[in-house]
Design a protein around this motif. Structure first.
Motif, PDB file in Angstrom:
ATOM      1  N   TYR B   8       0.860  -1.586   0.031  1.00  0.00           N
ATOM      2  CA  TYR B   8      -0.196  -0.047  -0.246  1.00  0.00           C
ATOM      3  C   TYR B   8       0.813   1.358   0.034  1.00  0.00           C
ATOM      4  O   TYR B   8       0.503   2.611  -0.480  1.00  0.00           O
ATOM      5  CB  TYR B   8      -0.977  -0.009   1.215  1.00  0.00           C
ATOM      6  CG  TYR B   8      -1.936  -0.682   0.850  1.00  0.00           C
ATOM      7  CD1 TYR B   8      -2.270  -2.186   0.490  1.00  0.00           C
ATOM      8  CD2 TYR B   8      -3.647  -0.213   0.751  1.00  0.00           C
ATOM      9  CE1 TYR B   8      -4.020  -2.540   0.246  1.00  0.00           C
ATOM     10  CE2 TYR B   8      -4.427  -0.163   0.456  1.00  0.00           C
ATOM     11  CZ  TYR B   8      -4.577  -1.819   0.204  1.00  0.00           C
ATOM     12  OH  TYR B   8      -6.059  -2.523   0.116  1.00  0.00           O
ATOM     13  N   GLU B   9       2.007   0.808   0.448  1.00  0.00           N
ATOM     14  CA  GLU B   9       2.824   2.503   0.991  1.00  0.00           C
ATOM     15  C   GLU B   9       3.681   2.488   0.002  1.00  0.00           C
ATOM     16  O   GLU B   9       3.321   3.603  -0.954  1.00  0.00           O
ATOM     17  CB  GLU B   9       3.817   1.955   1.883  1.00  0.00           C
ATOM     18  CG  GLU B   9       3.309   2.783   3.500  1.00  0.00           C
ATOM     19  CD  GLU B   9       3.816   2.598   4.441  1.00  0.00           C
ATOM     20  OE1 GLU B   9       4.844   1.823   4.497  1.00  0.00           O
ATOM     21  OE2 GLU B   9       3.381   2.991   5.271  1.00  0.00           O
ATOM     22  N   TYR B  11       2.093   1.914  -3.325  1.00  0.00           N
ATOM     23  CA  TYR B  11       1.243   2.192  -4.673  1.00  0.00           C
ATOM     24  C   TYR B  11       0.900   4.218  -3.567  1.00  0.00           C
ATOM     25  O   TYR B  11       1.291   4.432  -4.836  1.00  0.00           O
ATOM     26  CB  TYR B  11       0.088   1.725  -4.093  1.00  0.00           C
ATOM     27  CG  TYR B  11      -1.011   1.827  -5.180  1.00  0.00           C
ATOM     28  CD1 TYR B  11      -1.095   1.047  -6.230  1.00  0.00           C
ATOM     29  CD2 TYR B  11      -2.047   2.938  -4.568  1.00  0.00           C
ATOM     30  CE1 TYR B  11      -2.152   1.706  -7.264  1.00  0.00           C
ATOM     31  CE2 TYR B  11      -2.920   3.445  -4.914  1.00  0.00           C
ATOM     32  CZ  TYR B  11      -3.095   2.290  -6.491  1.00  0.00           C
ATOM     33  OH  TYR B  11      -4.816   3.011  -7.134  1.00  0.00           O
ATOM     34  N   TYR B  12       0.996   3.946  -3.026  1.00  0.00           N
ATOM     35  CA  TYR B  12       1.310   5.192  -2.610  1.00  0.00           C
ATOM     36  C   TYR B  12       1.809   6.074  -2.377  1.00  0.00           C
ATOM     37  O   TYR B  12       1.873   7.442  -3.380  1.00  0.00           O
ATOM     38  CB  TYR B  12       0.497   5.340  -0.514  1.00  0.00           C
ATOM     39  CG  TYR B  12       0.162   7.295  -0.393  1.00  0.00           C
ATOM     40  CD1 TYR B  12      -0.628   7.694  -0.776  1.00  0.00           C
ATOM     41  CD2 TYR B  12       0.829   7.552   1.197  1.00  0.00           C
ATOM     42  CE1 TYR B  12      -0.907   9.073  -0.521  1.00  0.00           C
ATOM     43  CE2 TYR B  12       0.869   8.808   1.439  1.00  0.00           C
ATOM     44  CZ  TYR B  12      -0.490   9.692   0.059  1.00  0.00           C
ATOM     45  OH  TYR B  12      -0.534  10.926   1.011  1.00  0.00           O
ATOM     46  N   LEU B  15       1.862   6.958  -6.738  1.00  0.00           N
ATOM     47  CA  LEU B  15       0.878   7.803  -6.894  1.00  0.00           C
ATOM     48  C   LEU B  15       1.817   9.737  -6.551  1.00  0.00           C
ATOM     49  O   LEU B  15       1.558  10.669  -7.815  1.00  0.00           O
ATOM     50  CB  LEU B  15       0.044   7.557  -6.523  1.00  0.00           C
ATOM     51  CG  LEU B  15      -1.183   7.941  -7.005  1.00  0.00           C
ATOM     52  CD1 LEU B  15      -2.423   7.596  -6.652  1.00  0.00           C
ATOM     53  CD2 LEU B  15      -2.030   9.443  -5.701  1.00  0.00           C
ATOM     54  N   THR B  33      -3.298  -1.907 -12.619  1.00  0.00           N
ATOM     55  CA  THR B  33      -3.470  -0.718 -12.306  1.00  0.00           C
ATOM     56  C   THR B  33      -4.688  -0.992 -10.563  1.00  0.00           C
ATOM     57  O   THR B  33      -4.280   0.006 -10.244  1.00  0.00           O
ATOM     58  CB  THR B  33      -3.608   0.348 -12.475  1.00  0.00           C
ATOM     59  OG1 THR B  33      -5.247   0.598 -13.261  1.00  0.00           O
ATOM     60  CG2 THR B  33      -2.902   0.589 -14.277  1.00  0.00           C
ATOM     61  N   GLU B 111      -6.937  11.827  -3.932  1.00  0.00           N
ATOM     62  CA  GLU B 111      -5.911  12.338  -3.853  1.00  0.00           C
ATOM     63  C   GLU B 111      -5.666  10.780  -4.919  1.00  0.00           C
ATOM     64  O   GLU B 111      -5.710   9.800  -4.534  1.00  0.00           O
ATOM     65  CB  GLU B 111      -5.355  12.150  -2.378  1.00  0.00           C
ATOM     66  CG  GLU B 111      -3.674  12.255  -3.401  1.00  0.00           C
ATOM     67  CD  GLU B 111      -2.656  11.912  -1.239  1.00  0.00           C
ATOM     68  OE1 GLU B 111      -3.825  11.459  -0.496  1.00  0.00           O
ATOM     69  OE2 GLU B 111      -1.986  12.286  -1.197  1.00  0.00           O
ATOM     70  N   THR B 112      -5.620  11.846  -6.337  1.00  0.00           N
ATOM     71  CA  THR B 112      -5.216  10.197  -6.895  1.00  0.00           C
ATOM     72  C   THR B 112      -3.664  11.282  -8.078  1.00  0.00           C
ATOM     73  O   THR B 112      -4.037  12.276  -8.161  1.00  0.00           O
ATOM     74  CB  THR B 112      -6.830  10.886  -7.747  1.00  0.00           C
ATOM     75  OG1 THR B 112      -6.508   9.127  -8.689  1.00  0.00           O
ATOM     76  CG2 THR B 112      -7.246  11.563  -8.148  1.00  0.00           C
ATOM     77  N   LEU B 113      -4.384  10.888  -9.392  1.00  0.00           N
ATOM     78  CA  LEU B 113      -3.475  11.129 -10.657  1.00  0.00           C
ATOM     79  C   LEU B 113      -4.414  11.719 -11.788  1.00  0.00           C
ATOM     80  O   LEU B 113      -5.321  11.187 -11.792  1.00  0.00           O
ATOM     81  CB  LEU B 113      -2.594  10.489 -10.667  1.00  0.00           C
ATOM     82  CG  LEU B 113      -2.045  10.068 -10.702  1.00  0.00           C
ATOM     83  CD1 LEU B 113      -1.153   9.333 -11.027  1.00  0.00           C
ATOM     84  CD2 LEU B 113      -0.665  11.010 -10.089  1.00  0.00           C
TER      85      LEU B 113
END
Lengths: 395, 119
Positions: B8-9, B11-12, B15, B33, B111-113
């Protein structure tokens, strides 16, 4: 034609309104009473109940699954239930629920199974928006895990996914909006023949193409509007007293696309080809007198037409422009106007296209009656082409 | 016991650095993705995250009703792997086949792209 199961549909009731203050279970009751009247059965005859409702369309949000079945059993007053089931797999649920009723009788679990599908589409319409309850950082900090988490994006599910499909379709097959939009025109022509159609009036291709954009390229007249109501179907081992010709189960198939939407190599692929192949294993397509085609969005109808086998891939639009849809055409489709004109009863189009098959096969379709309608094919879809259920019924 | 927090980290952090996190199975190579805790093909829990920088628009829509705002949504193809994301560039330039690049975006709980034209 040989039936798959020694049981028949002997009654049905389809009751709906654009919007009602009545509780959802009252709508279920009305549809059920209509079904009992046609079947000449009493509620005390019912020993099986299969319910399907989209979560959020019942007055109390907690009323799903067994809680909903118990409530229906006590409010409508079924005292002899020995088989119950709750089905929720999206848009194909009502067809799946009907099939399970047949199979329950075949297995000896019950003799008279009532299938009820519906709810108040208006309740769910109110809460549709893209919501973000947490950031990825908060998810990590709180130690929550998901089996699968997509990158966050603002979308209008499921409309925007079907819009992505419709746009890709035009690119892939080098077509414009007209074939797709013509589905709305032809369904409206059918709806104009149906006294119980909610949306009426003359509609041209130009009207559809000039209607407000919902999610490019899908316009307002290509998108169904949720309403309140229910369809009840009584499947029984004993046909003696029914006022209609008993309706047999002639074929059935289900199929699933397991990949998540974003992982499908081709987003135009549907599971319909497989569910139809299973359903049509003993019947050829040219024997079908009525087609019920799931129509939450015009693009769904277009792809279903191709995958049922009525047109080649990319040629669905040409099929729509041809001799199709009307009760007197070569291919009667959604002759009640489909959910685009009847409204999407209980937030799913399955009941609308299935109910019309029952009216047609019973000879009760009045001025939209297909002459000598003996065999109907109903195809339904759930999710974003996640699941397909196809049923063939006949008299 | 697999350390889910680690994936998860990864991934974050990917991002946050402004590139699309792609989860690859170390055992069978399946990529997506979608952030997962195990591989749906081979069931391995040995996953790693890499970043994808550029993609082309596979399909798009502009949502004009149903939401409080009008917003464009893309299905972006990143060398065969897809991601659904919003588009913050000039809507007049938007077409299938357009080259696009991601940008980190944060506002309240989002919070994303988001994507913009690459050129």
């Amino acid at each position: 034609m040989k039936a798959m199961v020694e049981a028949n549909i002997i009654g049905f009731g389809f009751s709906y309104e654009k919007k009602t203050v009545l509780p959802a279970i009252e709508l279920f009751k009305r549809a059920s009473l209509e079904a009992f009247q046609i079947a000449n059965k009493e509620k005390d005859d019912i020993d099986g109940l299969v319910v399907t409702a989209v979560p959020g369309t019942i007055d109390n949000a907690h009323d799903t699954g067994i809680f909903l079945i118990s409530k229906i059993a006590s409010k409508i007053g079924f005292k002899k239930l020995r088989y119950i089931d709750y089905v929720y797999i999206g848009g194909s649920s009502i067809v799946v629920a009907t099939f399970r009723a047949f199979k329950a009788i075949e297995s000896g679990l019950a003799d008279n199974v009532l299938v009820i599908g519906g709810g108040k589409g208006n309740l769910l319409k109110r809460v549709r928006s893209s919501m973000f309850e947490s950031t990825i950082k908060n998810i990590i900090d709180e130690g929550i895990t998901y089996y699968e988490l997509s990158m966050p994006a603002i979308e209008f599910y499921p409309t925007s996914d079907y819009a992505l499909i419709a746009n890709r379709y035009m690119k892939e097959y080098n077509t414009d909006d007209s074939g797709r939009a013509m589905i709305a025109v032809k369904e409206r022509e059918n709806g104009n023949l149906n006294p119980k159609s909610i949306y009426k009036g003359k509609l041209t291709l130009k009207n559809v193409l000039e209607s407000p954009m919902v999610s490019y390229p899908l316009r307002l007249l290509e998108v169904t509007n949720p309403i309140d109501g229910a369809l009840a179907i009584l499947v029984s081992k004993n046909v003696s007293k029914s006022s209609i010709t008993p309706i047999k189960l002639l074929g059935y198939g289900e199929a699933t696309l397991p990949e998540p939407f974003i992982e499908r190599e081709n987003i135009l692929k549907t599971p319909v080809r497989h569910s139809c192949k299973l359903a049509l294993s003993n019947i050829s397509l040219d024997k079908i007198d009525y087609y019920g085609i799931y129509d939450a969005y015009t693009i769904m109808v277009l792809l279903e037409i191709e995958d049922i086998g009525l047109a080649e891939k990319g040629k669905g639009g040409e099929f729509v422009m041809g001799d199709s849809f009307s009760p007197t055409s070569s291919y009667p489709i959604n002759t009640n106007g489909g959910s685009l004109n009847v409204g999407q009863v209980g937030f799913t189009s399955g009941g609308v296209v299935l109910a019309e098959a029952l009216y047609q096969l019973s000879g009760l379709a009045e001025n939209r009656q297909v002459k000598d309608a003996k065999i109907a094919l109903v195809n339904t879809l759930g999710g974003i082409f996640d699941h397909s259920a196809t049923i063939i019924l006949g008299v | 016991m697999v350390n889910y927090k680690q994936i998860y980290e990864e991934y974050y952090n990917t991002l946050k650095s402004g590139v699309v996190p792609v989860i690859i199975c170390n055992n069978c190579g399946l990529s997506s993705t979608n952030l997962r805790t195990s591989c749906p093909r081979c069931n391995s829990e040995q996953l790693k995250v890499i970043g994808a920088k550029e993609g082309i628009v596979y399909s798009y829509t502009i949502i004009e009703r149903g939401l409080p705002i009008t917003i464009a949504l893309l299905l972006v193809d990143l060398n065969g792997i897809r991601v659904k994301a919003n588009y913050f560039g000039d809507k007049k330039k938007l077409k299938i086949g357009l080259k696009v690049k991601p940008r980190y975006f944060k506002q309240e709980l989002i919070e994303t792209l988001v994507f913009e034209p690459a050129e």
